[in-house]
Design an enzyme around this catalytic site. Structure first.
Site, mmCIF file in Angstrom:
data_model
loop_
_atom_site.group_PDB
_atom_site.id
_atom_site.type_symbol
_atom_site.label_atom_id
_atom_site.label_comp_id
_atom_site.label_asym_id
_atom_site.label_seq_id
_atom_site.Cartn_x
_atom_site.Cartn_y
_atom_site.Cartn_z
ATOM 1 N N ARG A 174 49.567 68.296 43.742
ATOM 2 C CA ARG A 174 49.156 67.097 42.731
ATOM 3 C C ARG A 174 47.859 66.418 43.529
ATOM 4 N NH1 ARG A 174 50.363 62.380 44.889
ATOM 5 N NH2 ARG A 174 50.159 61.365 42.780
ATOM 6 N N ARG A 178 43.952 57.556 39.666
ATOM 7 C CA ARG A 178 44.210 56.222 39.316
ATOM 8 C C ARG A 178 43.192 55.707 38.292
ATOM 9 N NH1 ARG A 178 44.006 54.168 45.447
ATOM 10 N NH2 ARG A 178 45.858 55.482 46.328
ATOM 11 N N ARG A 257 45.201 75.062 61.049
ATOM 12 C CA ARG A 257 43.808 74.754 60.806
ATOM 13 C C ARG A 257 43.417 73.627 62.035
ATOM 14 N NH1 ARG A 257 41.325 70.641 57.808
ATOM 15 N NH2 ARG A 257 43.216 69.962 56.866
ATOM 16 N N ARG A 288 33.716 65.347 57.212
ATOM 17 C CA ARG A 288 33.436 63.607 57.084
ATOM 18 C C ARG A 288 32.929 63.294 58.433
ATOM 19 N NH1 ARG A 288 40.036 62.204 57.039
ATOM 20 N NH2 ARG A 288 40.577 63.700 58.790
ATOM 21 N N GLU A 322 33.262 65.383 61.715
ATOM 22 C CA GLU A 322 34.425 66.118 61.768
ATOM 23 C C GLU A 322 34.262 67.729 61.300
ATOM 24 O OE1 GLU A 322 38.858 65.841 59.859
ATOM 25 O OE2 GLU A 322 38.279 64.213 61.200
ATOM 26 N N TYR A 370 53.529 69.536 58.610
ATOM 27 C CA TYR A 370 52.626 68.336 58.862
ATOM 28 C C TYR A 370 53.324 66.915 58.376
ATOM 29 C CZ TYR A 370 48.684 65.166 58.482
ATOM 30 O OH TYR A 370 47.949 64.306 58.418
ATOM 31 N N ASP A 372 52.814 62.634 58.738
ATOM 32 C CA ASP A 372 52.293 61.553 58.972
ATOM 33 C C ASP A 372 52.968 60.726 60.094
ATOM 34 O OD1 ASP A 372 50.282 61.885 57.079
ATOM 35 O OD2 ASP A 372 51.532 60.600 55.415
#
Length: 391
Positions: A174, A178, A257, A288, A322, A370, A372
């Site tokens: 997904r 917004r 990665r 970035r 990065e 992964y 958070d």
């Protein structure tokens, strides 16, 4: 000290379970890490030339909707009211992310209402196949070809070093869109950065454990003689390193990665005007740029930071470019690639691990997942709850 538990890796999972084992279960714990600091990839340090707090392994932003985790972390630090916002450059123009009504109207140079924008994007998404077979088709099915081509396709190709047409659709199940002007990057209940920095937060956890916890840095689990002696004597071990490394890559290497981070001190007060700027096109090669001064606006002109680059018009800032790259042995693993081949290997490693009653695997590397920061802490708290009845 005689130890009850050995913890390998002083990242968030290792620190959290060390704190619970010592303060709740009363166990004597040895916590080791091969690096010269605690905190894992979340570690930050103050740049010696500017006094700016820099996240050593790329930006880490704390956010959570998990009440238990929020209550837990606030025992060891207080948080600022920082709200993360990200921008991206495409074709020389800056747009807000995640894609929102502002992004859509700016990109199409119009003034759609929310309902009009929904109709527009739905119409563009309808061109995608009903059963997407790659990341490009999946992305188009979610946000339409124009937005996908501008903001996702090339950025993702740089991230994964692979064209979007060759990547699995699972990578982007997904994409947030917004249909209002809300450009907060996260939507969690709680968000902020530790007031005194990540390193201070992590040291507070260690200090809370008192003399029941010993921390040894620059200590390699696989080569240190004393650690090998503990291993041979089957000490209960919480291992947060790569699970394939633990078993000497018996079933092959799992793929990751990795990142290259290029730090630079610049003789300007403000380089980009925001904490993170993405680069959505194939050029430049970096994905970035972080400008760490913007993570702590409350330090700007604070007496505590009067002699640092946080002072007004200091003429100094720190940026980090990065670059994404494919992981090879010796690189830092950041993000699991999680191909079908990886999942097959992981199943074998997990079956092997299930037979090791004295070893508990946890964290991003140990579980090949992964997480958070808040999910890492939640996993450690849950693992402790499983363990405490056995201790």
């Amino acid at each position: 000290m005689n130890y009850d538990v050995l913890i390998v890796g002083a990242g968030l999972f290792g620190l959290t379970i060390a704190e619970r084992l010592t303060n709740v279960a009363g166990k004597r714990v040895l916590l080791i890490d091969k690096r010269n600091h605690i905190g894992g990839n979340c570690y930050s340090e103050f740049d010696s030339a500017t006094g700016i707090e820099c996240h050593k392994y790329g930006a880490h932003l704390f956010h959570t909707s998990l009440e238990e985790v929020w209550q837990y972390v606030n025992q060891f630090t207080t948080f600022t009211n920082y709200v993360h916002k990200v921008y991206t450059i495409h074709d020389g123009v800056v747009y807000p992310l995640p894609i929102n009504l502002g992004t859509i109207n700016q990109f199409f140079q119009t003034a759609y209402t929310p309902d009009e924008a929904k109709v527009k994007i739905a119409g563009q998404a309808a061109s995608a196949p009903a059963d997407p077979q790659n990341l490009a088709e999946q992305g188009i099915s979610l946000i339409g070809k124009p937005l996908f081509g501008a903001f996702i396709k090339n950025y993702t190709a740089k991230q994964w070093q692979t064209p979007a047409e060759e990547l699995s659709p699972e990578i982007i199940k997904r994409l947030p869109v917004r249909y209002n002007y809300d450009n907060r990057y996260f939507q969690d209940t709680y968000e902020g950065l530790p007031v005194d920095g990540y390193a201070a937060w992590f040291q507070n956890i260690v200090d809370s454990c008192g003399d029941k916890l010993e921390v040894r840095l620059e200590t390699d689990y696989f080569t240190d003689p004393e650690i090998q002696w503990l291993r041979k004597n089957s000490i209960l071990t919480v291992y947060t390193g790569p699970i394939d490394r633990f078993y000497d890559y018996e079933f092959g290497e799992l793929s990751w990665r990795s990142l290259d981070l290029e730090k630079e001190v610049l003789d300007v007060d403000d380089f980009q005007g925001c904490p993170v700027m993405n680069y959505a096109d194939l050029e430049p090669k970096y994905t970035r740029i972080h400008e760490f001064k913007h993570f702590h606006p409350e330090r700007r002109n604070s007496p505590e930071f009067a002699n640092t680059a946080y002072a007004s018009d200091s003429g100094k800032t720190v940026i980090v470019r990065e670059y994404s790259k494919t992981w090879h042995l010796g690189d830092e693993p950041y993000y699991p690639v999680n191909t079908a081949d990886d999942r097959a290997k992981l199943a074998k490693y997990r079956a092997r691990a299930a037979a090791d009653a004295k070893v508990i695997f946890g964290g991003r590397l140990g579980e090949y997942a992964y997480y958070d920061m808040d999910k890492t802490i939640a996993a450690a708290l849950a693992k402790f709850d499983e363990l405490k009845s056995q201790l």
